[in-house]
Scaffold this motif. Structure first.
Motif, PDB file in Angstrom:
ATOM      1  N   GLY A 198      -5.648  -2.463   5.126  1.00  0.00           N
ATOM      2  CA  GLY A 198      -5.426  -1.282   5.955  1.00  0.00           C
ATOM      3  C   GLY A 198      -5.933  -1.489   7.365  1.00  0.00           C
ATOM      4  O   GLY A 198      -5.279  -1.120   8.349  1.00  0.00           O
ATOM      5  N   LEU A 199      -7.105  -2.091   7.473  1.00  0.00           N
ATOM      6  CA  LEU A 199      -7.638  -2.407   8.800  1.00  0.00           C
ATOM      7  C   LEU A 199      -6.750  -3.403   9.529  1.00  0.00           C
ATOM      8  O   LEU A 199      -6.524  -3.294  10.739  1.00  0.00           O
ATOM      9  CB  LEU A 199      -9.057  -2.978   8.662  1.00  0.00           C
ATOM     10  CG  LEU A 199     -10.158  -1.989   8.315  1.00  0.00           C
ATOM     11  CD1 LEU A 199     -11.450  -2.724   8.022  1.00  0.00           C
ATOM     12  CD2 LEU A 199     -10.367  -0.989   9.439  1.00  0.00           C
ATOM     13  N   LEU A 313      -6.668  -9.614  18.829  1.00  0.00           N
ATOM     14  CA  LEU A 313      -6.184 -10.845  18.210  1.00  0.00           C
ATOM     15  C   LEU A 313      -7.281 -11.511  17.391  1.00  0.00           C
ATOM     16  O   LEU A 313      -7.051 -11.963  16.260  1.00  0.00           O
ATOM     17  CB  LEU A 313      -5.663 -11.809  19.285  1.00  0.00           C
ATOM     18  CG  LEU A 313      -5.110 -13.147  18.790  1.00  0.00           C
ATOM     19  CD1 LEU A 313      -3.958 -12.922  17.823  1.00  0.00           C
ATOM     20  CD2 LEU A 313      -4.667 -14.011  19.979  1.00  0.00           C
ATOM     21  N   ALA A 314      -8.479 -11.561  17.958  1.00  0.00           N
ATOM     22  CA  ALA A 314      -9.598 -12.177  17.245  1.00  0.00           C
ATOM     23  C   ALA A 314      -9.889 -11.436  15.944  1.00  0.00           C
ATOM     24  O   ALA A 314     -10.102 -12.053  14.888  1.00  0.00           O
ATOM     25  CB  ALA A 314     -10.840 -12.194  18.133  1.00  0.00           C
ATOM     26  N   THR A 320      -7.399 -11.388   8.402  1.00  0.00           N
ATOM     27  CA  THR A 320      -6.476 -12.129   7.531  1.00  0.00           C
ATOM     28  C   THR A 320      -7.240 -13.065   6.603  1.00  0.00           C
ATOM     29  O   THR A 320      -6.966 -13.132   5.394  1.00  0.00           O
ATOM     30  CB  THR A 320      -5.476 -12.929   8.381  1.00  0.00           C
ATOM     31  OG1 THR A 320      -4.777 -12.035   9.253  1.00  0.00           O
ATOM     32  CG2 THR A 320      -4.475 -13.657   7.504  1.00  0.00           C
ATOM     33  N   THR A 321      -8.203 -13.781   7.143  1.00  0.00           N
ATOM     34  CA  THR A 321      -9.015 -14.671   6.305  1.00  0.00           C
ATOM     35  C   THR A 321      -9.919 -13.871   5.372  1.00  0.00           C
ATOM     36  O   THR A 321     -10.212 -14.309   4.255  1.00  0.00           O
ATOM     37  CB  THR A 321      -9.878 -15.604   7.174  1.00  0.00           C
ATOM     38  OG1 THR A 321     -10.763 -14.819   7.991  1.00  0.00           O
ATOM     39  CG2 THR A 321      -9.010 -16.449   8.086  1.00  0.00           C
ATOM     40  N   ILE A 326     -12.167 -12.210  -0.046  1.00  0.00           N
ATOM     41  CA  ILE A 326     -12.518 -11.115  -0.961  1.00  0.00           C
ATOM     42  C   ILE A 326     -12.203 -11.489  -2.407  1.00  0.00           C
ATOM     43  O   ILE A 326     -13.033 -11.335  -3.308  1.00  0.00           O
ATOM     44  CB  ILE A 326     -11.754  -9.829  -0.579  1.00  0.00           C
ATOM     45  CG1 ILE A 326     -12.428  -9.129   0.607  1.00  0.00           C
ATOM     46  CG2 ILE A 326     -11.650  -8.871  -1.761  1.00  0.00           C
ATOM     47  CD1 ILE A 326     -13.706  -8.404   0.248  1.00  0.00           C
ATOM     48  N   PHE A 327     -11.001 -11.997  -2.647  1.00  0.00           N
ATOM     49  CA  PHE A 327     -10.617 -12.338  -4.023  1.00  0.00           C
ATOM     50  C   PHE A 327     -11.413 -13.531  -4.539  1.00  0.00           C
ATOM     51  O   PHE A 327     -11.753 -13.593  -5.724  1.00  0.00           O
ATOM     52  CB  PHE A 327      -9.110 -12.605  -4.090  1.00  0.00           C
ATOM     53  CG  PHE A 327      -8.277 -11.374  -3.918  1.00  0.00           C
ATOM     54  CD1 PHE A 327      -8.257 -10.397  -4.895  1.00  0.00           C
ATOM     55  CD2 PHE A 327      -7.523 -11.180  -2.774  1.00  0.00           C
ATOM     56  CE1 PHE A 327      -7.497  -9.241  -4.747  1.00  0.00           C
ATOM     57  CE2 PHE A 327      -6.762 -10.033  -2.614  1.00  0.00           C
ATOM     58  CZ  PHE A 327      -6.745  -9.058  -3.600  1.00  0.00           C
ATOM     59  N   LEU A 328     -11.704 -14.473  -3.660  1.00  0.00           N
ATOM     60  CA  LEU A 328     -12.546 -15.600  -4.056  1.00  0.00           C
ATOM     61  C   LEU A 328     -13.926 -15.116  -4.494  1.00  0.00           C
ATOM     62  O   LEU A 328     -14.470 -15.576  -5.505  1.00  0.00           O
ATOM     63  CB  LEU A 328     -12.675 -16.591  -2.891  1.00  0.00           C
ATOM     64  CG  LEU A 328     -13.599 -17.792  -3.120  1.00  0.00           C
ATOM     65  CD1 LEU A 328     -13.099 -18.635  -4.289  1.00  0.00           C
ATOM     66  CD2 LEU A 328     -13.689 -18.640  -1.845  1.00  0.00           C
ATOM     67  N   THR A 329     -14.476 -14.157  -3.753  1.00  0.00           N
ATOM     68  CA  THR A 329     -15.786 -13.607  -4.106  1.00  0.00           C
ATOM     69  C   THR A 329     -15.738 -12.887  -5.447  1.00  0.00           C
ATOM     70  O   THR A 329     -16.668 -12.991  -6.258  1.00  0.00           O
ATOM     71  CB  THR A 329     -16.267 -12.639  -3.008  1.00  0.00           C
ATOM     72  OG1 THR A 329     -16.368 -13.334  -1.775  1.00  0.00           O
ATOM     73  CG2 THR A 329     -17.624 -12.060  -3.358  1.00  0.00           C
ATOM     74  N   GLY A 330     -14.653 -12.131  -5.684  1.00  0.00           N
ATOM     75  CA  GLY A 330     -14.512 -11.462  -6.979  1.00  0.00           C
ATOM     76  C   GLY A 330     -14.540 -12.439  -8.128  1.00  0.00           C
ATOM     77  O   GLY A 330     -15.188 -12.200  -9.164  1.00  0.00           O
TER      78      GLY A 330
END
Length: 464
Positions: A198-199, A313-314, A320-321, A326-330
């Motif tokens: 969303g962000l 842009l930054a 995006t990364t 997030i899923f890797l941490t889960g």
């Protein structure tokens, strides 16, 4: 018991939580836990659950992104007579005030979610939230209706805060109770991933509008366009949610009339120690999320002098990364445990936040992007683990209430105020590193709270 469900003895002889004290809800069914068999829920149902949980938080944080990224423009629309910094402070003050209603919302939505059902609470909250966001686009500016413009903005943001207070907690509980036992961390990571998405979408849309429209066009009507999108997105989310059954855990409790009559009262009476630990554990997430992902574009442009386009842009690259991390941490929390990952998050913030903010001050665009990616990766260690950690911490009968109250209380006191506090600390100290030290203090408190908590990722969900 209904078909297809099973009760199991607690792993490792787990009995009543000693921290909950005598007279807790568990006294009637000491140590009883519930875990639906993984094959009880179809893959199609789980996909719908993921979609339903994703879209509500997506709409919520899309709004916060747009509000944060267009804060300078919004300040000129609603506070035109103030100097730029005062107008910005007032804009963020409205952002913070809307969070003060969140604990109240946590009580209300927690009560509905634990007594009536998770699905009912989530279906109502997304309707109110998307409607309130849509109404922001309809408010006339200060030049048209004077002081009523900021007053109406405040009222609508309070309505948003109230409705949003049930989203994050409800979606997390919904996912954890539907997830396979060995993938609760991964499933719950959908919630912070949806907030980041969303962000990201808000960032992209705000950046696109800022680039394509003139300053006058943005001031007069351009800033309103993103808020108009909330209505169709909210209706889609509500439709998906109404087509789902409630979670197997909640339906099992309801079938034998074991849902608690006053979940919030039971929470404070029997689980107050868990509640205090949860509030402390959320602190780093509350401050870190809003400073790193919401306030950062304003910090880069207003405090460090980076161009608006470059700061957008930054942040977009970093977001995006962030979603991937997030899923890797889960998955990491499912494998190694919630506590280890959360403690790692606190330690990295304590050690690296101030040096990272110092590097932002170099003004080098590549360095700024890399630092934002680093800060985002650090935050995902907390953000990607916290939903499953909090959902597993509380027993099913008060899970929604425990999560909603602790999460929203910490966010009301420290999260919603983070952009305001960061701006105020810089103005008061003249030090651009002030927000970094604020983050370090939050990390220390969260480290203590998590260290005092129990590990739950390998245990069945507690039934009562």
């Amino acid at each position: 018991m209904s078909n297809g469900t099973s009760y199991s003895a607690p792993a490792g002889g787990l009995g009543p939580d000693p921290h909950d004290g005598p007279g807790s809800d568990r006294a009637t069914q000491s140590g009883q836990t519930y875990e639906p068999a993984d094959n009880d829920v179809s893959k199609e149902t789980r996909r719908k659950v993921i979609a339903a949980s994703f879209i509500g938080n997506f709409v919520e944080w899309f709004d916060y992104a747009v509000y944060g990224y267009l804060a300078v423009t919004i300040a000129t629309v609603f506070f035109p007579e103030s100097n730029p910094q005062t107008g910005l402070l007032l804009t963020f003050a409205l952002f913070a005030i809307s969070f003060l209603v969140r604990p109240l919302g946590g009580f209300v939505w927690g009560h509905i979610g634990d007594k009536v059902g998770r699905r009912t609470a989530l279906s109502l909250s997304i309707l109110i939230m998307s409607g309130a966001t849509f109404c922001i686009a309809l408010i006339p500016g200060y030049d048209t209706i004077g002081i009523w413009a900021p007053i109406l903005l405040l009222i609508i943001r309070v309505a948003q805060g109230f409705s949003a207070s049930g989203e994050y907690a409800g979606a997390s509980a919904f996912l954890v109770e539907y997830a396979p036992a060995n993938k609760r961390g991964l499933y719950a990571a959908v919630v912070p991933a949806s907030t980041a998405a969303g962000l990201l979408f808000g960032s992209l849309l705000a950046g696109l509008l800022t680039t394509m429209l003139s300053a006058d066009a943005m001031h007069s009507w351009g800033w309103r366009l993103p808020f108009l999108l909330a209505a169709p997105m909210g209706l889609i989310g509500r439709y998906i949610r109404t087509k789902l059954e409630d979670t197997p855990v909640f339906r099992e409790l309801a079938a034998v009339d074991e849902t608690i009559k006053a979940p919030v009262s039971g929470l404070f009476k029997n689980h107050w120690r868990l509640l205090l630990k949860a509030v402390g554990a959320v602190l780093l997430n509350a401050v870190g999320f809003y400073v790193i992902l919401s306030y950062m574009p304003t910090y880069l442009s207003s405090e460090l002098g980076l161009g608006a386009t470059e700061s957008f842009l930054a942040t977009t690259i970093a977001l995006t990364t962030y979603i991937g991390f997030i899923f890797l941490t889960g998955m990491l929390s499912d494998r190694y445990g919630r506590k280890k990952v959360l403690i790692s998050a606190s330690i990295t913030f304590i050690l690296l936040t101030v040096p990272a903010f110092a590097l932002l001050g170099t003004g080098n665009f590549l360095v700024i992007v890399l630092v934002q990616i680093l800060l985002g990766a650090m935050l995902t260690l907390n953000d990607g683990t916290l939903p499953s950690f909090l959902a597993e911490m509380f027993p099913t009968r008060v899970r929604y209430s425990g999560f909603a109250v602790s999460f929203n209380l910490s966010n009301a006191l420290f999260g919603g105020t983070a952009p305001f506090m960061a701006t105020l600390l810089i103005a008061a100290t003249g030090n651009d590193l002030a927000p970094a030290w604020y983050l370090v203090a939050a990390a220390v408190i969260s480290l203590i709270a998590v260290a005092l908590s129990r590990e739950t990722c390998k245990e069945p969900l507690r039934h009562e």
